[in-house]
Design a protein around this motif. Structure first.
Motif, PDB file in Angstrom:
ATOM      1  N   MET A 114       0.845  -1.181   0.000  1.00 44.66           N
ATOM      2  CA  MET A 114       0.000   0.000   0.000  1.00 44.66           C
ATOM      3  C   MET A 114       0.888   1.241   0.000  1.00 44.66           C
ATOM      4  O   MET A 114       1.837   1.314   0.780  1.00 44.66           O
ATOM      5  N   THR A 115       0.563   2.187  -0.833  1.00 45.24           N
ATOM      6  CA  THR A 115       1.304   3.440  -0.856  1.00 45.24           C
ATOM      7  C   THR A 115       0.710   4.415   0.165  1.00 45.24           C
ATOM      8  O   THR A 115      -0.415   4.209   0.665  1.00 45.24           O
ATOM      9  N   LEU A 116       1.443   5.464   0.441  1.00 40.61           N
ATOM     10  CA  LEU A 116       0.936   6.496   1.344  1.00 40.61           C
ATOM     11  C   LEU A 116      -0.336   7.120   0.774  1.00 40.61           C
ATOM     12  O   LEU A 116      -1.307   7.361   1.500  1.00 40.61           O
ATOM     13  N   HIS A 117      -0.350   7.345  -0.529  1.00 42.57           N
ATOM     14  CA  HIS A 117      -1.545   7.901  -1.176  1.00 42.57           C
ATOM     15  C   HIS A 117      -2.748   6.973  -0.989  1.00 42.57           C
ATOM     16  O   HIS A 117      -3.853   7.433  -0.669  1.00 42.57           O
ATOM     17  N   GLU A 118      -2.529   5.683  -1.187  1.00 46.76           N
ATOM     18  CA  GLU A 118      -3.621   4.714  -1.012  1.00 46.76           C
ATOM     19  C   GLU A 118      -4.110   4.691   0.431  1.00 46.76           C
ATOM     20  O   GLU A 118      -5.321   4.605   0.680  1.00 46.76           O
ATOM     21  N   LEU A 119      -3.185   4.779   1.374  1.00 48.58           N
ATOM     22  CA  LEU A 119      -3.580   4.826   2.785  1.00 48.58           C
ATOM     23  C   LEU A 119      -4.424   6.064   3.055  1.00 48.58           C
ATOM     24  O   LEU A 119      -5.482   5.973   3.693  1.00 48.58           O
ATOM     25  N   GLN A 120      -3.976   7.219   2.576  1.00 46.73           N
ATOM     26  CA  GLN A 120      -4.714   8.454   2.817  1.00 46.73           C
ATOM     27  C   GLN A 120      -6.120   8.359   2.212  1.00 46.73           C
ATOM     28  O   GLN A 120      -7.094   8.791   2.838  1.00 46.73           O
ATOM     29  N   ALA A 152       3.355  16.452  -0.166  1.00 45.64           N
ATOM     30  CA  ALA A 152       4.065  17.206   0.872  1.00 45.64           C
ATOM     31  C   ALA A 152       5.421  16.581   1.190  1.00 45.64           C
ATOM     32  O   ALA A 152       6.433  17.288   1.313  1.00 45.64           O
ATOM     33  N   ILE A 153       5.453  15.264   1.284  1.00 50.10           N
ATOM     34  CA  ILE A 153       6.715  14.575   1.584  1.00 50.10           C
ATOM     35  C   ILE A 153       7.677  14.683   0.401  1.00 50.10           C
ATOM     36  O   ILE A 153       8.865  14.952   0.591  1.00 50.10           O
ATOM     37  N   ALA A 154       7.161  14.513  -0.791  1.00 48.60           N
ATOM     38  CA  ALA A 154       8.018  14.628  -1.975  1.00 48.60           C
ATOM     39  C   ALA A 154       8.593  16.037  -2.090  1.00 48.60           C
ATOM     40  O   ALA A 154       9.784  16.215  -2.360  1.00 48.60           O
ATOM     41  N   ASP A 155       7.756  17.039  -1.868  1.00 44.37           N
ATOM     42  CA  ASP A 155       8.215  18.425  -1.964  1.00 44.37           C
ATOM     43  C   ASP A 155       9.298  18.734  -0.935  1.00 44.37           C
ATOM     44  O   ASP A 155      10.252  19.446  -1.217  1.00 44.37           O
ATOM     45  N   LYS A 156       9.155  18.200   0.269  1.00 44.43           N
ATOM     46  CA  LYS A 156      10.121  18.521   1.320  1.00 44.43           C
ATOM     47  C   LYS A 156      11.366  17.637   1.278  1.00 44.43           C
ATOM     48  O   LYS A 156      12.474  18.117   1.460  1.00 44.43           O
ATOM     49  N   TYR A 157      11.196  16.337   1.064  1.00 43.37           N
ATOM     50  CA  TYR A 157      12.308  15.404   1.243  1.00 43.37           C
ATOM     51  C   TYR A 157      12.930  14.867  -0.041  1.00 43.37           C
ATOM     52  O   TYR A 157      14.002  14.260   0.017  1.00 43.37           O
ATOM     53  N   ILE A 158      12.271  15.071  -1.174  1.00 39.50           N
ATOM     54  CA  ILE A 158      12.813  14.533  -2.423  1.00 39.50           C
ATOM     55  C   ILE A 158      13.197  15.658  -3.381  1.00 39.50           C
ATOM     56  O   ILE A 158      14.283  15.650  -3.942  1.00 39.50           O
ATOM     57  N   LYS A 159      12.312  16.613  -3.559  1.00 41.36           N
ATOM     58  CA  LYS A 159      12.549  17.725  -4.480  1.00 41.36           C
ATOM     59  C   LYS A 159      13.841  18.453  -4.126  1.00 41.36           C
ATOM     60  O   LYS A 159      14.107  18.734  -2.960  1.00 41.36           O
TER      61      LYS A 159
END
Length: 95
Positions: free
Chosen positions: A1-7, A79-86
């Protein structure tokens, strides 16, 4: 399960009730779950590990966080991608 799927799962199951409660009331539930997780971690550190309870408390915390994000219209994956990956993520670390 992805974070998106969980949300999305949490949204489908609980959004109507949680949104009616609002962010402040839901935040109090979230903080209570964080406290329960802290207690489970403390028990682990004292040699009183209850792995099933520890896992349950981690699951509760992330579910309540997803609920808050849904109420506040925050896409956790973005939000996580923007902060921790981008752009390579933030510099440094907390000690």
């Amino acid at each position: 399960m992805t974070l998106h799927e969980l949300q999305q799962l949490i949204r489908a199951k609980y959004f109507a009730t949680d949104n009616a409660r609002g962010a402040p009331g839901t935040y109090l539930w979230f903080v209570e779950e964080v406290g329960e997780l802290a207690h489970a971690i403390a028990n682990r550190e004292r040699g009183k590990l209850d792995q099933a309870n520890l896992e349950e408390e981690f699951a509760d915390v992330i579910a309540w966080l997803a609920t808050l994000a849904n109420i506040c219209e925050v896409d956790l994956t973005k939000a996580i991608a923007d902060k921790y990956i981008k752009d390579g993520g933030p510099e440094g670390f907390k000690v």
